[in-house]
Design a protein around this motif. Structure first.
Motif, PDB file in Angstrom:
ATOM      1  N   TRP A   4       0.841  -1.211   0.000  1.00  0.00           N
ATOM      2  CA  TRP A   4       0.000   0.000   0.000  1.00  0.00           C
ATOM      3  C   TRP A   4       0.872   1.255   0.000  1.00  0.00           C
ATOM      4  CZ3 TRP A   4      -5.108   0.191  -0.881  1.00  0.00           C
ATOM      5  CH2 TRP A   4      -5.749   1.429  -0.692  1.00  0.00           C
ATOM      6  N   GLU A   5       1.868   1.265   0.891  1.00  0.00           N
ATOM      7  CA  GLU A   5       2.775   2.417   0.995  1.00  0.00           C
ATOM      8  C   GLU A   5       3.589   2.595  -0.287  1.00  0.00           C
ATOM      9  OE1 GLU A   5       2.910   4.837   3.265  1.00  0.00           O
ATOM     10  OE2 GLU A   5       1.133   3.876   4.097  1.00  0.00           O
ATOM     11  N   GLU A   6       3.941   1.469  -0.871  1.00  0.00           N
ATOM     12  CA  GLU A   6       4.695   1.497  -2.130  1.00  0.00           C
ATOM     13  C   GLU A   6       3.862   2.144  -3.242  1.00  0.00           C
ATOM     14  OE1 GLU A   6       6.065  -2.284  -4.216  1.00  0.00           O
ATOM     15  OE2 GLU A   6       6.997  -2.387  -2.218  1.00  0.00           O
ATOM     16  N   LEU A   7       2.579   1.745  -3.298  1.00  0.00           N
ATOM     17  CA  LEU A   7       1.657   2.295  -4.296  1.00  0.00           C
ATOM     18  C   LEU A   7       1.477   3.801  -4.069  1.00  0.00           C
ATOM     19  CD1 LEU A   7      -0.380   1.755  -6.627  1.00  0.00           C
ATOM     20  CD2 LEU A   7      -2.089   1.248  -4.884  1.00  0.00           C
ATOM     21  N   LYS A   8       1.318   4.173  -2.814  1.00  0.00           N
ATOM     22  CA  LYS A   8       1.137   5.588  -2.458  1.00  0.00           C
ATOM     23  C   LYS A   8       2.364   6.400  -2.879  1.00  0.00           C
ATOM     24  CE  LYS A   8      -0.389   8.452   1.349  1.00  0.00           C
ATOM     25  NZ  LYS A   8       0.320   8.959   2.500  1.00  0.00           N
ATOM     26  N   ALA A   9       3.533   5.851  -2.629  1.00  0.00           N
ATOM     27  CA  ALA A   9       4.766   6.548  -2.994  1.00  0.00           C
ATOM     28  C   ALA A   9       4.856   6.714  -4.514  1.00  0.00           C
ATOM     29  CB  ALA A   9       5.980   5.780  -2.462  1.00  0.00           C
ATOM     30  N   ARG A  10       4.432   5.683  -5.245  1.00  0.00           N
ATOM     31  CA  ARG A  10       4.439   5.780  -6.712  1.00  0.00           C
ATOM     32  C   ARG A  10       3.473   6.856  -7.183  1.00  0.00           C
ATOM     33  NH1 ARG A  10       2.453   1.490  -9.762  1.00  0.00           N
ATOM     34  NH2 ARG A  10       2.478  -0.029  -8.062  1.00  0.00           N
ATOM     35  N   CYS A  11       2.311   6.891  -6.548  1.00  0.00           N
ATOM     36  CA  CYS A  11       1.293   7.879  -6.902  1.00  0.00           C
ATOM     37  C   CYS A  11       1.824   9.291  -6.635  1.00  0.00           C
ATOM     38  CB  CYS A  11       0.033   7.594  -6.077  1.00  0.00           C
ATOM     39  SG  CYS A  11      -1.402   8.506  -6.603  1.00  0.00           S
ATOM     40  N   GLU A  12       2.475   9.464  -5.501  1.00  0.00           N
ATOM     41  CA  GLU A  12       2.989  10.794  -5.130  1.00  0.00           C
ATOM     42  C   GLU A  12       4.104  11.264  -6.059  1.00  0.00           C
ATOM     43  OE1 GLU A  12       1.769  10.660  -0.413  1.00  0.00           O
ATOM     44  OE2 GLU A  12       3.784  10.040  -0.996  1.00  0.00           O
ATOM     45  N   VAL A  27      -3.497  13.405  -3.810  1.00  0.00           N
ATOM     46  CA  VAL A  27      -4.511  13.019  -2.812  1.00  0.00           C
ATOM     47  C   VAL A  27      -4.828  11.539  -3.015  1.00  0.00           C
ATOM     48  CG1 VAL A  27      -6.807  13.539  -1.910  1.00  0.00           C
ATOM     49  CG2 VAL A  27      -5.381  15.380  -2.825  1.00  0.00           C
ATOM     50  N   PHE A  28      -4.080  10.700  -2.341  1.00  0.00           N
ATOM     51  CA  PHE A  28      -4.139   9.256  -2.588  1.00  0.00           C
ATOM     52  C   PHE A  28      -5.408   8.631  -2.018  1.00  0.00           C
ATOM     53  CE2 PHE A  28      -2.690   4.872  -1.406  1.00  0.00           C
ATOM     54  CZ  PHE A  28      -2.441   4.421  -2.693  1.00  0.00           C
ATOM     55  N   GLY A  29      -5.785   9.057  -0.826  1.00  0.00           N
ATOM     56  CA  GLY A  29      -6.978   8.496  -0.176  1.00  0.00           C
ATOM     57  C   GLY A  29      -6.800   8.529   1.323  1.00  0.00           C
ATOM     58  N   THR A  30      -7.872   8.236   2.030  1.00  0.00           N
ATOM     59  CA  THR A  30      -7.805   8.269   3.490  1.00  0.00           C
ATOM     60  C   THR A  30      -8.754   7.246   4.101  1.00  0.00           C
ATOM     61  OG1 THR A  30      -7.881   9.755   5.396  1.00  0.00           O
ATOM     62  CG2 THR A  30      -9.636  10.007   3.834  1.00  0.00           C
ATOM     63  N   GLY A  31      -8.430   6.802   5.299  1.00  0.00           N
ATOM     64  CA  GLY A  31      -9.345   5.896   6.007  1.00  0.00           C
ATOM     65  C   GLY A  31      -8.699   4.555   6.287  1.00  0.00           C
ATOM     66  N   ASN A  32      -9.555   3.545   6.313  1.00  0.00           N
ATOM     67  CA  ASN A  32      -9.151   2.213   6.740  1.00  0.00           C
ATOM     68  C   ASN A  32      -8.949   1.297   5.523  1.00  0.00           C
ATOM     69  OD1 ASN A  32      -8.992  -0.338   7.852  1.00  0.00           O
ATOM     70  ND2 ASN A  32     -11.106  -0.376   8.578  1.00  0.00           N
ATOM     71  N   ASN A  81     -10.476   8.993  -4.753  1.00  0.00           N
ATOM     72  CA  ASN A  81     -11.026   9.665  -5.928  1.00  0.00           C
ATOM     73  C   ASN A  81     -10.552   8.965  -7.201  1.00  0.00           C
ATOM     74  OD1 ASN A  81     -12.508  12.101  -5.026  1.00  0.00           O
ATOM     75  ND2 ASN A  81     -10.539  12.721  -4.155  1.00  0.00           N
ATOM     76  N   ILE A  82     -11.258   9.253  -8.298  1.00  0.00           N
ATOM     77  CA  ILE A  82     -10.807   8.779  -9.614  1.00  0.00           C
ATOM     78  C   ILE A  82      -9.464   9.434  -9.956  1.00  0.00           C
ATOM     79  CG2 ILE A  82     -11.306   8.786 -12.106  1.00  0.00           C
ATOM     80  CD1 ILE A  82     -13.313   7.032 -10.744  1.00  0.00           C
ATOM     81  N   LEU A  83      -9.396  10.770  -9.840  1.00  0.00           N
ATOM     82  CA  LEU A  83      -8.135  11.480 -10.064  1.00  0.00           C
ATOM     83  C   LEU A  83      -7.471  11.786  -8.729  1.00  0.00           C
ATOM     84  CD1 LEU A  83      -8.648  14.267 -12.773  1.00  0.00           C
ATOM     85  CD2 LEU A  83      -8.144  11.836 -13.091  1.00  0.00           C
ATOM     86  N   LYS A  84      -6.169  11.648  -8.713  1.00  0.00           N
ATOM     87  CA  LYS A  84      -5.425  11.921  -7.468  1.00  0.00           C
ATOM     88  C   LYS A  84      -4.881  13.349  -7.419  1.00  0.00           C
ATOM     89  CE  LYS A  84      -5.831   7.491  -6.491  1.00  0.00           C
ATOM     90  NZ  LYS A  84      -7.210   7.042  -6.214  1.00  0.00           N
ATOM     91  N   ALA A 100      -4.934   8.117 -17.422  1.00  0.00           N
ATOM     92  CA  ALA A 100      -3.587   8.149 -16.858  1.00  0.00           C
ATOM     93  C   ALA A 100      -3.605   7.776 -15.373  1.00  0.00           C
ATOM     94  CB  ALA A 100      -2.977   9.536 -17.034  1.00  0.00           C
ATOM     95  N   CYS A 101      -4.735   8.034 -14.697  1.00  0.00           N
ATOM     96  CA  CYS A 101      -4.780   7.920 -13.233  1.00  0.00           C
ATOM     97  C   CYS A 101      -5.493   6.667 -12.726  1.00  0.00           C
ATOM     98  CB  CYS A 101      -5.473   9.157 -12.676  1.00  0.00           C
ATOM     99  SG  CYS A 101      -4.972   9.594 -11.008  1.00  0.00           S
ATOM    100  N   ILE A 102      -6.391   6.108 -13.520  1.00  0.00           N
ATOM    101  CA  ILE A 102      -7.293   5.066 -13.013  1.00  0.00           C
ATOM    102  C   ILE A 102      -6.544   3.814 -12.533  1.00  0.00           C
ATOM    103  CG2 ILE A 102      -7.776   3.939 -15.254  1.00  0.00           C
ATOM    104  CD1 ILE A 102     -10.450   4.705 -12.615  1.00  0.00           C
ATOM    105  N   GLY A 103      -5.352   3.606 -13.076  1.00  0.00           N
ATOM    106  CA  GLY A 103      -4.546   2.447 -12.654  1.00  0.00           C
ATOM    107  C   GLY A 103      -4.281   2.462 -11.152  1.00  0.00           C
ATOM    108  N   PHE A 104      -4.100   3.658 -10.582  1.00  0.00           N
ATOM    109  CA  PHE A 104      -3.855   3.734  -9.132  1.00  0.00           C
ATOM    110  C   PHE A 104      -5.075   3.256  -8.362  1.00  0.00           C
ATOM    111  CE2 PHE A 104      -0.602   6.886 -10.499  1.00  0.00           C
ATOM    112  CZ  PHE A 104       0.497   6.220  -9.964  1.00  0.00           C
TER     113      PHE A 104
END
Ligand code: URA
Length: 187
Positions: A4-12, A27-32, A81-84, A100-104
């Motif tokens: 998860w953290e790896e994916l977030k880092a890639r997104c950022e 804005v990757f996402g928030t919550g559980n 979100n759809i777009l980050k 471009a973004c939906i893969g995340f």
């Protein structure tokens, strides 16, 4: 680092579209991440871009009221979100930006394995449920897509523009809560 953290880092670090040049934060996402329930909005607005957290502006505050009204704890579901990245002046996402973004989001879904996905608004429903989704007619309906039970509700920003939709929104949220209870979903 976990997946998860790896994916977030890639997104950022993503520079796949022009929005990466104007973002303050991704804005990757928030919550559980272990929740069975995933809410998906459209794209970050100004407050989200500045904070890096989805749904914290006026629309987000209204969403929080509906979650509270039906006893869903925002911290115990996941919200993305759809777009980050924020489109300039909050314009609708361009098809190329969505592509471009939906893969995340797809990877988030793969890792999370939610049971229910709730689209917040027309743009999200058209991308995730079906391209010809009609939010005025089909909000609150259930769609089984592969392993996921999906529905869409009005985008909270649409409720701010047209308060007459608020009654339907509450009914839809009550239906969602009843479904979570019926399926004994993890919250
Ligand atoms: N609108 C969205 O669709 N997403 C956000 O995060 C904020 C506003």
């Amino acid at each position: 680092m976990d997946k998860w953290e790896e994916l977030k880092a890639r997104c950022e670090a993503c520079t796949a579209c022009e929005l990466s040049k104007t973002r303050t934060n991704c804005v990757f996402g928030t919550g559980n991440v272990n929740a069975d329930v995933l809410f998906v909005g459209e794209a970050p607005g100004e407050k989200e871009d500045l904070s890096g957290i989805p749904f914290v502006g006026a629309a987000g505050k209204l969403l929080d009221k509906y979650l509270y009204a039906v006893d869903i704890d925002r911290e115990r579901v996941y919200i993305a979100n759809i777009l980050k990245c924020r489109p300039p002046k909050n314009r609708d996402p361009l098809p190329a930006e969505e592509e471009a973004c939906i893969g995340f989001l797809r990877e988030q879904v793969k890792l999370m394995k939610p049971k229910i996905i709730i689209c917040l608004g027309r743009i999200s429903a058209m991308k995730l449920i079906k391209p010809d989704f009609k939010i005025t007619k089909e909000h609150g309906m259930w769609f089984q897509k592969g392993n996921y039970l999906m529905t869409a509700v009005y985008h909270p920003a649409a409720l701010l523009r047209d308060p007459r939709k608020k009654e339907d929104m509450l009914l839809d949220m009550q239906k969602i809560k009843a479904k979570l209870d019926e399926l004994s979903l993890k919250l």
